[in-house]
Design a protein around this motif. Structure first.
Motif, mmCIF file in Angstrom:
data_model
loop_
_atom_site.group_PDB
_atom_site.id
_atom_site.type_symbol
_atom_site.label_atom_id
_atom_site.label_comp_id
_atom_site.label_asym_id
_atom_site.label_seq_id
_atom_site.Cartn_x
_atom_site.Cartn_y
_atom_site.Cartn_z
ATOM 1 N N LEU A 75 38.616 -29.653 -19.137
ATOM 2 C CA LEU A 75 38.866 -28.381 -19.313
ATOM 3 C C LEU A 75 40.248 -27.995 -19.332
ATOM 4 C CD1 LEU A 75 36.148 -26.315 -17.577
ATOM 5 C CD2 LEU A 75 36.123 -27.234 -19.729
ATOM 6 N N ALA A 76 41.250 -28.951 -18.855
ATOM 7 C CA ALA A 76 42.541 -28.665 -18.860
ATOM 8 C C ALA A 76 43.511 -29.359 -19.882
ATOM 9 C CB ALA A 76 43.220 -29.140 -17.444
ATOM 10 N N ASN A 77 42.785 -30.054 -20.946
ATOM 11 C CA ASN A 77 43.648 -30.880 -21.671
ATOM 12 C C ASN A 77 44.589 -29.735 -22.701
ATOM 13 O OD1 ASN A 77 41.638 -29.759 -23.486
ATOM 14 N ND2 ASN A 77 41.030 -31.669 -24.191
ATOM 15 N N GLY A 78 44.152 -28.608 -23.097
ATOM 16 C CA GLY A 78 45.190 -27.660 -24.098
ATOM 17 C C GLY A 78 46.090 -27.191 -23.168
ATOM 18 N N SER A 79 45.915 -26.864 -22.111
ATOM 19 C CA SER A 79 47.087 -26.375 -21.032
ATOM 20 C C SER A 79 48.134 -27.419 -20.637
ATOM 21 C CB SER A 79 46.378 -25.809 -19.656
ATOM 22 O OG SER A 79 45.736 -26.691 -18.966
ATOM 23 N N ILE A 80 47.466 -28.687 -20.634
ATOM 24 C CA ILE A 80 48.573 -29.902 -20.229
ATOM 25 C C ILE A 80 49.439 -29.983 -21.540
ATOM 26 C CG2 ILE A 80 48.715 -32.201 -20.017
ATOM 27 C CD1 ILE A 80 46.329 -32.348 -18.297
ATOM 28 N N ALA A 81 48.850 -30.026 -22.770
ATOM 29 C CA ALA A 81 49.693 -29.853 -23.639
ATOM 30 C C ALA A 81 50.612 -28.986 -23.992
ATOM 31 C CB ALA A 81 48.716 -29.926 -25.135
ATOM 32 N N VAL A 82 50.374 -27.713 -23.743
ATOM 33 C CA VAL A 82 51.178 -26.603 -24.021
ATOM 34 C C VAL A 82 52.028 -26.625 -22.784
ATOM 35 C CG1 VAL A 82 51.206 -24.042 -23.458
ATOM 36 C CG2 VAL A 82 49.360 -25.086 -24.822
ATOM 37 N N VAL A 115 46.849 -36.758 -11.958
ATOM 38 C CA VAL A 115 46.608 -35.861 -10.514
ATOM 39 C C VAL A 115 44.909 -35.469 -10.760
ATOM 40 C CG1 VAL A 115 46.455 -33.580 -9.572
ATOM 41 C CG2 VAL A 115 48.664 -35.136 -10.318
ATOM 42 N N THR A 116 44.399 -35.235 -12.045
ATOM 43 C CA THR A 116 43.010 -34.884 -12.146
ATOM 44 C C THR A 116 42.063 -36.084 -11.834
ATOM 45 O OG1 THR A 116 43.699 -33.543 -13.904
ATOM 46 C CG2 THR A 116 41.343 -34.107 -13.914
ATOM 47 N N GLY A 117 42.604 -37.389 -12.452
ATOM 48 C CA GLY A 117 41.697 -38.429 -12.324
ATOM 49 C C GLY A 117 41.766 -38.899 -10.830
ATOM 50 N N GLY A 118 42.865 -38.716 -9.891
ATOM 51 C CA GLY A 118 42.787 -39.047 -8.585
ATOM 52 C C GLY A 118 41.891 -38.182 -7.637
ATOM 53 N N LEU A 119 41.817 -36.746 -7.999
ATOM 54 C CA LEU A 119 40.878 -35.982 -7.274
ATOM 55 C C LEU A 119 39.465 -36.053 -7.725
ATOM 56 C CD1 LEU A 119 42.856 -32.370 -8.037
ATOM 57 C CD2 LEU A 119 42.449 -33.521 -5.839
ATOM 58 N N SER A 122 39.060 -39.997 -5.890
ATOM 59 C CA SER A 122 39.436 -40.279 -4.396
ATOM 60 C C SER A 122 38.547 -39.124 -3.382
ATOM 61 C CB SER A 122 40.934 -40.069 -4.153
ATOM 62 O OG SER A 122 41.427 -38.658 -4.297
ATOM 63 N N ILE A 123 38.493 -38.050 -4.169
ATOM 64 C CA ILE A 123 37.766 -36.885 -3.225
ATOM 65 C C ILE A 123 36.259 -36.955 -3.746
ATOM 66 C CG2 ILE A 123 37.738 -34.728 -2.334
ATOM 67 C CD1 ILE A 123 40.670 -34.667 -3.087
ATOM 68 N N ARG A 124 35.944 -37.390 -5.109
ATOM 69 C CA ARG A 124 35.052 -37.429 -5.635
ATOM 70 C C ARG A 124 34.337 -35.860 -6.024
ATOM 71 N NH1 ARG A 124 31.303 -42.356 -2.895
ATOM 72 N NH2 ARG A 124 32.842 -43.887 -3.235
ATOM 73 N N LEU A 125 35.267 -35.150 -6.597
ATOM 74 C CA LEU A 125 34.683 -34.048 -6.779
ATOM 75 C C LEU A 125 34.380 -33.901 -8.484
ATOM 76 C CD1 LEU A 125 37.928 -31.931 -5.554
ATOM 77 C CD2 LEU A 125 35.531 -32.054 -4.665
ATOM 78 N N PRO A 126 33.548 -33.278 -8.682
ATOM 79 C CA PRO A 126 32.998 -33.110 -10.273
ATOM 80 C C PRO A 126 34.245 -32.866 -11.026
ATOM 81 C CG PRO A 126 31.618 -31.773 -8.765
ATOM 82 C CD PRO A 126 32.902 -32.105 -7.754
ATOM 83 N N PRO A 127 34.242 -33.499 -12.075
ATOM 84 C CA PRO A 127 35.127 -33.291 -13.123
ATOM 85 C C PRO A 127 35.141 -31.753 -13.567
ATOM 86 C CG PRO A 127 34.141 -35.157 -13.709
ATOM 87 C CD PRO A 127 33.233 -34.861 -12.504
ATOM 88 N N PHE A 128 34.090 -31.398 -13.708
ATOM 89 C CA PHE A 128 34.301 -29.951 -14.447
ATOM 90 C C PHE A 128 34.882 -29.092 -13.362
ATOM 91 C CE2 PHE A 128 32.317 -25.750 -14.658
ATOM 92 C CZ PHE A 128 32.554 -25.383 -15.858
ATOM 93 N N ILE A 129 34.641 -29.137 -12.318
ATOM 94 C CA ILE A 129 35.345 -28.261 -11.288
ATOM 95 C C ILE A 129 36.846 -28.479 -10.999
ATOM 96 C CG2 ILE A 129 35.478 -27.432 -8.995
ATOM 97 C CD1 ILE A 129 33.063 -26.447 -10.396
ATOM 98 N N VAL A 130 37.065 -29.649 -11.201
ATOM 99 C CA VAL A 130 38.582 -30.101 -11.067
ATOM 100 C C VAL A 130 39.326 -29.825 -12.145
ATOM 101 C CG1 VAL A 130 40.375 -32.135 -10.688
ATOM 102 C CG2 VAL A 130 38.065 -32.234 -9.429
ATOM 103 N N THR A 131 38.803 -30.062 -13.394
ATOM 104 C CA THR A 131 39.704 -29.864 -14.602
ATOM 105 C C THR A 131 39.587 -27.888 -14.869
ATOM 106 O OG1 THR A 131 37.620 -30.013 -15.987
ATOM 107 C CG2 THR A 131 39.058 -32.124 -15.555
ATOM 108 N N LEU A 132 38.523 -27.403 -14.377
ATOM 109 C CA LEU A 132 38.546 -26.055 -14.392
ATOM 110 C C LEU A 132 39.708 -25.684 -13.628
ATOM 111 C CD1 LEU A 132 37.318 -23.243 -15.454
ATOM 112 C CD2 LEU A 132 35.813 -23.414 -13.440
ATOM 113 N N GLY A 133 39.806 -26.118 -12.357
ATOM 114 C CA GLY A 133 40.932 -25.506 -11.569
ATOM 115 C C GLY A 133 42.353 -25.844 -11.930
ATOM 116 N N MET A 134 42.617 -27.332 -12.545
ATOM 117 C CA MET A 134 43.625 -27.472 -13.019
ATOM 118 C C MET A 134 44.152 -26.675 -14.371
ATOM 119 S SD MET A 134 44.769 -30.064 -11.573
ATOM 120 C CE MET A 134 46.022 -30.930 -12.834
ATOM 121 N N PHE A 135 42.938 -26.377 -15.137
ATOM 122 C CA PHE A 135 43.393 -25.281 -16.296
ATOM 123 C C PHE A 135 43.858 -24.218 -15.744
ATOM 124 C CE2 PHE A 135 41.469 -21.744 -18.537
ATOM 125 C CZ PHE A 135 42.095 -21.843 -19.668
#
Length: 326
Positions: A75-82, A115-119, A122-135
């Motif tokens: 969910l963070a791809n657009g914000s990373i590009a911006v 960073v997203t991939g590491g979370l 390594s911590i095995r957090l759900p990608p949805f939650i991690v990328t929502l937070g990163m967004f």
């Protein structure tokens, strides 16, 4: 009855083996319908505009495809590009050489993907939650960094991908489109012709079975997010080529639009099935749909409704196909 069932089974097997067939047919039907119902849809200028409008989101969707193939989501791809556009534009405005600003901007986007991939790994957090937070984090940082103001681009290199050329004397293309096609070809090759690509599909299908078969699941997942981050950085470069202005409020719905392109392209949200060519077709379907409906005088809100219906239908069909496989 048996023959009809056999035909349906063969069609289902064909769509499973070549998921890009569905979006290709949808694209052809959409082009034919809008060409017959509007006066200017099939003009060369409009066709070029459709391609250009799908460029940035389509590139973001390429990185999104890699992640969704592993049964994740970004969910963070657009914000990373911006953020990358803002950093590159501001650094050049401050006197940094354009080449260095571009390279560091790409590196920052890649690092954020890491960073997203590491979370996730390594911590095995759900990608949805991690990328929502990163967004949320990256969007806020972009607004803070730019002070809510856009930054003009005064570099030929940063806007280089917007350079226009003409094919066959009338078809307008940009260097950004050419780079996008090169990326499609490269990612298609690594996904279908390398061991790494086979590992990506295997992890999406069953990560535990992949681990037991000797695949380094965490390492492969981390590499997927790193490569996706690099792709997002390239999308930022393409965005500066389209509009030489870095805006912290740009591409607010790019994450959802990229997911839409991936899903319409036949890639399963449950991982392990799909491909790059389908994503390209999915991005074109969305762009063609919006262009055709706009020329037909349909309000933007109804266009969003139509796109949402297509996404739900695509996911539902994918779900039914997976049930039949079982």
């Amino acid at each position: 009855m048996t023959a009809a069932l056999s035909r349906r089974t063969s069609l289902g097997e064909l769509l499973r083996r070549a998921p890009a067939i569905g979006p290709a047919l949808a694209l052809v039907v959409a082009v034919i319908v809008f060409s017959l119902t509007t006066k200017t849809f099939f003009d060369l200028d409009n066709m070029s505009l459709v391609l250009e409008q799908s460029l940035v989101v389509g590139t973001l969707a390429l990185g999104q495809t890699l992640i969704i193939l592993t049964a994740g989501i970004d969910l963070a791809n657009g914000s990373i590009a911006v953020l990358a556009t803002l950093l590159m534009a501001s650094w050049v405005a401050a006197g940094m050489p354009a080449v260095l600003a571009l390279l560091v901007g790409l590196a920052v986007a890649t690092a954020l993907g890491g960073v997203t991939g590491g979370l996730v790994t390594s911590i095995r957090l759900p990608p949805f939650i991690v990328t929502l937070g990163m967004f949320s984090i990256i969007t806020a940082l972009s607004l803070i960094y730019a002070g809510g103001q856009s930054i003009q681009v005064h570099s030929g290199l940063l806007s280089y991908l917007g350079t226009r050329r003409y094919l066959f004397g009338g078809i307008e293309v940009t260097y950004g489109m050419t780079l996008g096609l090169i990326m499609v070809l490269f990612l298609w090759y690594v996904l279908t012709r390398t061991a790494w690509g086979k590992h990506v599909y295997a992890i999406g299908s069953d990560p535990e079975a992949s681990r037991l078969s000797g695949i380094h699941v965490r390492r492969t997942l981390l590499s997927v997010y790193l490569i996706a981050g690099l792709v997002y950085g390239i999308a930022a470069w393409q965005a500066l080529g389209r509009v030489p202005n870095a805006d912290p409020n740009a591409y607010q719905n790019a994450n959802l639009e990229s997911i839409t392109a991936v899903v319409l392209g036949g890639t399963s949200l449950f991982g392990g099935r799909g491909g790059i060519w389908g994503t390209l077709l999915g991005a074109l379907v969305v762009s063609v749909l919006r262009s055709g409906l706009t020329q037909a005088g349909i309000d933007d809100l109804y266009q969003d409704v139509a796109t949402g219906v297509l996404v739900i239908a695509a996911v539902a069909l994918d779900r039914l196909a997976r049930r039949q496989q079982r």
